[in-house]
Design a protein around this motif. Structure first.
Motif, short mmCIF file in Angstrom:
data_model
loop_
_atom_site.label_atom_id
_atom_site.label_comp_id
_atom_site.label_asym_id
_atom_site.label_seq_id
_atom_site.Cartn_x
_atom_site.Cartn_y
_atom_site.Cartn_z
N TYR A 71 -55.19 -12.89 -1.74
CA TYR A 71 -54.60 -12.71 -0.91
C TYR A 71 -54.38 -13.38 0.09
O TYR A 71 -53.03 -13.59 1.21
N ALA A 72 -55.91 -13.24 0.71
CA ALA A 72 -56.12 -14.56 2.59
C ALA A 72 -55.41 -15.83 2.31
O ALA A 72 -54.66 -16.28 3.21
N ILE A 73 -55.59 -16.43 1.26
CA ILE A 73 -55.05 -17.65 1.50
C ILE A 73 -53.85 -17.99 1.27
O ILE A 73 -53.96 -18.42 1.71
N PHE A 74 -52.93 -17.78 0.07
CA PHE A 74 -51.95 -17.65 0.08
C PHE A 74 -51.00 -17.31 1.33
O PHE A 74 -50.13 -16.75 1.74
N ASN A 75 -51.47 -16.05 2.10
CA ASN A 75 -50.38 -16.01 3.46
C ASN A 75 -51.38 -16.27 3.92
O ASN A 75 -50.07 -16.57 4.91
N GLY A 76 -51.51 -17.62 3.90
CA GLY A 76 -51.76 -19.30 5.08
C GLY A 76 -50.21 -20.07 5.42
O GLY A 76 -49.72 -19.90 6.64
N GLY A 77 -49.70 -19.87 4.75
CA GLY A 77 -48.31 -20.20 4.55
C GLY A 77 -47.18 -19.74 5.01
O GLY A 77 -46.82 -20.19 6.26
N PRO A 78 -47.17 -18.57 5.08
CA PRO A 78 -45.86 -17.58 6.08
C PRO A 78 -46.53 -17.69 7.75
O PRO A 78 -45.74 -17.58 8.87
N SER A 79 -48.12 -17.45 7.74
CA SER A 79 -48.77 -17.60 8.69
C SER A 79 -49.02 -18.73 9.92
O SER A 79 -48.17 -18.47 10.95
N ILE A 80 -48.77 -19.73 9.01
CA ILE A 80 -48.20 -20.98 10.49
C ILE A 80 -47.01 -20.96 10.97
O ILE A 80 -46.36 -21.40 11.17
N LEU A 81 -45.72 -20.52 9.72
CA LEU A 81 -44.53 -20.93 9.80
C LEU A 81 -43.90 -19.24 11.24
O LEU A 81 -42.98 -19.98 11.70
N GLU A 82 -44.85 -18.15 11.37
CA GLU A 82 -44.31 -17.56 12.15
C GLU A 82 -44.47 -18.70 13.48
O GLU A 82 -43.13 -17.73 14.54
N TRP A 83 -44.81 -19.44 13.76
CA TRP A 83 -44.52 -20.67 15.14
C TRP A 83 -43.76 -21.32 14.96
O TRP A 83 -42.83 -21.88 15.72
N ILE A 84 -44.09 -22.05 13.61
CA ILE A 84 -43.15 -23.17 13.30
C ILE A 84 -41.85 -22.91 13.82
O ILE A 84 -41.09 -23.50 13.82
N VAL A 123 -59.25 -20.73 5.63
CA VAL A 123 -58.98 -21.04 4.84
C VAL A 123 -56.94 -21.96 4.34
O VAL A 123 -57.13 -22.86 4.09
N GLY A 124 -56.91 -20.96 3.72
CA GLY A 124 -55.37 -20.43 3.62
C GLY A 124 -53.81 -21.20 4.58
O GLY A 124 -53.50 -21.98 4.11
N ASN A 125 -54.62 -21.25 6.23
CA ASN A 125 -54.11 -21.82 7.19
C ASN A 125 -53.96 -23.52 7.15
O ASN A 125 -52.99 -23.58 7.18
N ILE A 126 -55.13 -23.64 6.62
CA ILE A 126 -55.63 -24.87 6.99
C ILE A 126 -54.76 -25.25 5.47
O ILE A 126 -54.19 -26.76 5.60
N GLY A 170 -43.30 -19.69 -1.65
CA GLY A 170 -44.62 -19.15 -2.31
C GLY A 170 -45.11 -18.85 -2.14
O GLY A 170 -46.09 -17.75 -2.72
N GLY A 171 -46.13 -18.69 -0.47
CA GLY A 171 -47.27 -17.98 0.12
C GLY A 171 -46.91 -16.62 0.38
O GLY A 171 -47.51 -15.70 -0.13
#
Length: 447
Positions: free
Chosen positions: A354-367, A304-307, A324-325
């Motif tokens: 934690y899991a939802i807001f980890n989504g920001g840093p997670s998607i930017l790992e590859w962007i 959900v955080g990633n989406i 912010g993430g």
């Protein structure tokens, strides 16, 4: 090179400003198979270890080694095969790596001791690490500017889909006496389907152009993106062609930034994925089944955080989503450190936060890594940054069972909080903003 380049096109117009079409969707879907398998493979071991540890009479040392083995493999695969991909192309490596995953997944079914399992998971990790720079580079090099962040970041979201599926598959198979064997074998099923699907994906026209193969690049561009495309749509990137040369010319700061923020993102994430049921069992849950089910629900919150982050990244920009993430996910971890004996619903809420807001840093790992480096060394740079991040993740995963046993749950969560805040601090000082930039612009150094 005898190519009709055409006239009157704006540089990068067809490729950067194209509408999203069925090819883009197909490419992103098939490329997401690698991240899906990575999430599946890493998540399933957390549940399989519940049966494997007593089966093999494993020590804490071996538990940590097997939990970290795939991560060490990702480091090797990313560091080595990113450079190979830049030399021989994206398409060939796009299928070879998945074939290796299939073979090793099947062999896991027959292991008889922890040494054999460690070796096979190391090899699987190498294949997964090889896929990161291949798949993400292909998507970034085909994607229109308006969709690049969502398509590339979406690949990372599929990591969490794989982890979520694995959690529930593992929970179901845990009811069998030899369920761990079927858990480890099961990753071969999606791998077979993905490798078949990927045979229809062509080579990257940007990579072909960088190698002087303009005729092939133009043919692929016209068949996939725009039938009226010209070579003007493929900017001539006259940049250094080796990573060492790139570092000497000013890209070192970008390597450091991406490696540090990526490491800060995955250290806590992978520790939780590798030992999720064991960690949750320490939070005063009533049973092992409750801990395993909670582990599956945490995977859903990560997804959900990633989406949510994907929906916001082009509106808010890369920097706010990243910084912010980190800060908000650290808040969730801090609560778990301060109040590890809270009511079950509060523990669940903190983990969800934690899991939802980890989504920001997670998607930017590859962007970020795909945007910040030129075509000639994009896969090499992505592979290097992947490898560096996995060193930290492997150390964190290896140290997690020791930390839980020797330092305690609360101290372990404080350490995780500090890592997330370190990621926020580095991002504040080093993260660039690439929103609304073409791939050529984003990968160029500021004047």
């Amino acid at each position: 090179m005898n190519v009709d380049t055409g006239h009157g096109a704006t540089t990068g117009s067809s490729l950067e400003n194209a509408r999203l079409n069925s090819f883009h969707v197909k490419l992103a879907a098939f490329s997401s198979g690698g991240p899906f398998l990575d999430g599946y493979i890493l998540s399933i071991i957390g549940i399989a270890l519940v049966q494997i540890e007593p089966k093999f009479g494993m020590s804490t040392l071996w538990t940590g080694l097997i939990g970290a083995s795939a991560l060490v493999g990702v480091f090797i695969g990313g560091a080595v095969f990113g450079a190979v991909t830049d030399r021989i192309g994206r398409k060939l490596m796009y299928t070879i790596d998945l074939i290796a995953i299939i073979v090793c997944s099947v062999l896991q079914f027959f292991v008889t001791n922890e040494v054999e399992l460690f070796v096979l998971r190391l090899l699987i990790g190498i294949a997964v690490g090889a896929d990161y720079p291949i798949a993400t580079s292909l998507v970034a090099e085909f994607a229109p500017k308006a969709w690049r962040a969502r398509l590339v970041g979406g690949l990372n979201a599929m990591w969490f889909v794989g982890a979520t599926v694995a959690a529930f598959v593992g929970y179901a198979l845990l009811q069998l006496d030899d369920g761990w064997k079927w858990m480890l074998l099961s990753s071969a099923v999606p791998a077979v389907l993905i490798v078949i699907a990927r045979t229809s994906i062509p080579e990257s026209p940007r990579w072909l152009m960088s190698k002087g193969r303009g005729d092939e690049a133009l043919a692929i561009l016209r068949s996939t993106v725009d039938e009226n495309a010209t070579l003007d749509d493929l900017p001539d990137e006259e940049r250094p062609s080796t990573l060492s040369a790139v570092i000497r010319t000013g890209y070192l700061r970008r390597v450091v930034f991406i490696s540090v923020f990526w490491t800060a993102t995955v250290v806590t994430l992978f520790a939780i994925y590798s030992f999720g049921p064991q960690i949750l069992a320490l939070f005063s849950l009533d049973s092992g089944d409750q801990a395993n089910l909670g582990y599956g629900l945490i995977n859903v919150f990560f997804l959900v955080g990633n989406i949510v982050a994907l929906l916001l990244v082009d509106r808010m920009g890369r920097r706010p989503i990243l910084i912010g993430g980190f800060v908000l996910s650290a808040a969730g971890l801090l609560y778990l450190a301060i109040k590890p004996d809270s009511a079950l619903w509060m523990i669940a809420l903190a983990f969800a936060f934690y899991a939802i807001f980890n989504g920001g840093p997670s998607i930017l790992e590859w962007i970020y890594p795909n945007e910040l480096f030129p075509t000639e060394i994009r896969a090499t740079a992505v592979g290097l940054c992947t490898g560096i991040s996995r060193i930290g993740a492997a150390i964190g995963t290896f140290a997690t069972p020791w930390s839980l046993a020797e330092l305690g749950l609360s101290t372990t969560m404080y350490i995780a909080t500090a890592i997330a805040l370190a990621g926020a601090l580095v991002s504040w000082f080093m993260a660039p903003e690439t929103k609304n930039q073409s791939l050529h612009e984003a990968s160029s150094l500021p004047a």
